[in-house]
Write an enzyme that holds these catalytic residues in place. Sequence first.
Site, mmCIF file in Angstrom:
data_model
loop_
_atom_site.group_PDB
_atom_site.id
_atom_site.type_symbol
_atom_site.label_atom_id
_atom_site.label_comp_id
_atom_site.label_asym_id
_atom_site.label_seq_id
_atom_site.Cartn_x
_atom_site.Cartn_y
_atom_site.Cartn_z
ATOM 1 N N GLU A 88 0.807 -1.220 0.000
ATOM 2 C CA GLU A 88 0.000 0.000 0.000
ATOM 3 C C GLU A 88 0.846 1.279 0.000
ATOM 4 O O GLU A 88 0.365 2.339 0.411
ATOM 5 C CB GLU A 88 -0.951 0.005 1.204
ATOM 6 C CG GLU A 88 -1.981 -1.110 1.140
ATOM 7 C CD GLU A 88 -3.116 -0.855 2.103
ATOM 8 O OE1 GLU A 88 -4.200 -0.474 1.649
ATOM 9 O OE2 GLU A 88 -2.896 -1.032 3.329
ATOM 10 N N HIS A 107 -0.243 5.614 7.595
ATOM 11 C CA HIS A 107 -1.412 4.783 7.270
ATOM 12 C C HIS A 107 -1.558 3.722 8.351
ATOM 13 O O HIS A 107 -0.598 3.042 8.702
ATOM 14 C CB HIS A 107 -1.262 4.107 5.911
ATOM 15 C CG HIS A 107 -2.282 3.016 5.705
ATOM 16 N ND1 HIS A 107 -3.635 3.250 5.789
ATOM 17 C CD2 HIS A 107 -2.148 1.684 5.462
ATOM 18 C CE1 HIS A 107 -4.284 2.119 5.596
ATOM 19 N NE2 HIS A 107 -3.408 1.144 5.401
ATOM 20 N N HIS A 109 -4.570 0.977 10.678
ATOM 21 C CA HIS A 109 -5.874 0.333 10.842
ATOM 22 C C HIS A 109 -6.307 0.513 12.297
ATOM 23 O O HIS A 109 -6.886 -0.394 12.892
ATOM 24 C CB HIS A 109 -5.784 -1.156 10.506
ATOM 25 C CG HIS A 109 -5.096 -1.445 9.196
ATOM 26 N ND1 HIS A 109 -4.362 -2.585 8.967
ATOM 27 C CD2 HIS A 109 -5.034 -0.728 8.051
ATOM 28 C CE1 HIS A 109 -3.883 -2.560 7.732
ATOM 29 N NE2 HIS A 109 -4.262 -1.437 7.156
ATOM 30 N N HIS A 177 -11.423 -0.432 6.487
ATOM 31 C CA HIS A 177 -9.985 -0.628 6.333
ATOM 32 C C HIS A 177 -9.189 0.142 7.394
ATOM 33 O O HIS A 177 -8.581 -0.473 8.259
ATOM 34 C CB HIS A 177 -9.606 -0.202 4.899
ATOM 35 C CG HIS A 177 -8.154 -0.353 4.573
ATOM 36 N ND1 HIS A 177 -7.680 -0.266 3.284
ATOM 37 C CD2 HIS A 177 -7.065 -0.550 5.352
ATOM 38 C CE1 HIS A 177 -6.361 -0.425 3.296
ATOM 39 N NE2 HIS A 177 -5.972 -0.600 4.541
#
Length: 251
Positions: A88, A107, A109, A177
């Site tokens: 990603e 980034h 979760h 996500h």
Amino acid sequence: MHARSLPVMIIRMSSASLITDLAAASRILAAHGVVDSFGHVSLRHPERAGRYLMSRAVAPALVTPDDIMEYDLDSNPVNADGRSSFLERFIHGEIYKARPDIQSVVHSHSPSVIPFGLVRVPLEAMFHNAAFIAKGVPVFDIREKFGSTDMLVSSREKGAALASVLGSKDVVLMRAHGSAACGGTLQRAVFRAVYTEVNARIQHWTMALSSGEGMAVLNADEGRLADDVNQNAAMRAWELWRSQVRAQVNW
Ligand code: MN
């Protein structure tokens, strides 16, 4: 501290210390439960704006300075040397392309945030440390452009779609996500990622207490004023968090 002076400060720091700080940022985010076995933090290259730095594909709590790699903004590794890349990474490259003001992207979760990407209740700024949320937090739904997928932002096209939903905001949620938090410095991006998770937790408590009605959240003006002050708050938090990493490793 004026925002305009920050890039100059970054360039004056040696790239060696930036690389160790980026590795430390990874461990800080893991220590705060923002990232677990997954998730990543990157830094735009301090001297080449068309490049960014990020670790090889490894659990964030294990990152060392030797794991930091360089990428172009299409997210091609420049110095892979046998190391593998995060699937990603396009989240980072495409945000840097779309937003010249952003120097760092996280980034994750982080779990308290995910519900706000699943329902129509917006994430709102519950307290001053999370002032950046008062600007609004858009939700990227990968289905809208790509139909049914494995949910991963694993191409330039998907990264560009995410960056366009982020727009001029500091945080974007990703349906089912996670999220991406951004900043004009590494320290601010880390601070925002940590406080996005903390703010989401507080919003769950507040909504349980109030049934979601009449929450006296920060308004847009309060958000802007408090976010200016948070430039210094982010540095105070960073000094503490960075010293905690230094106590565990010799870098
Ligand atoms: Mn992800």
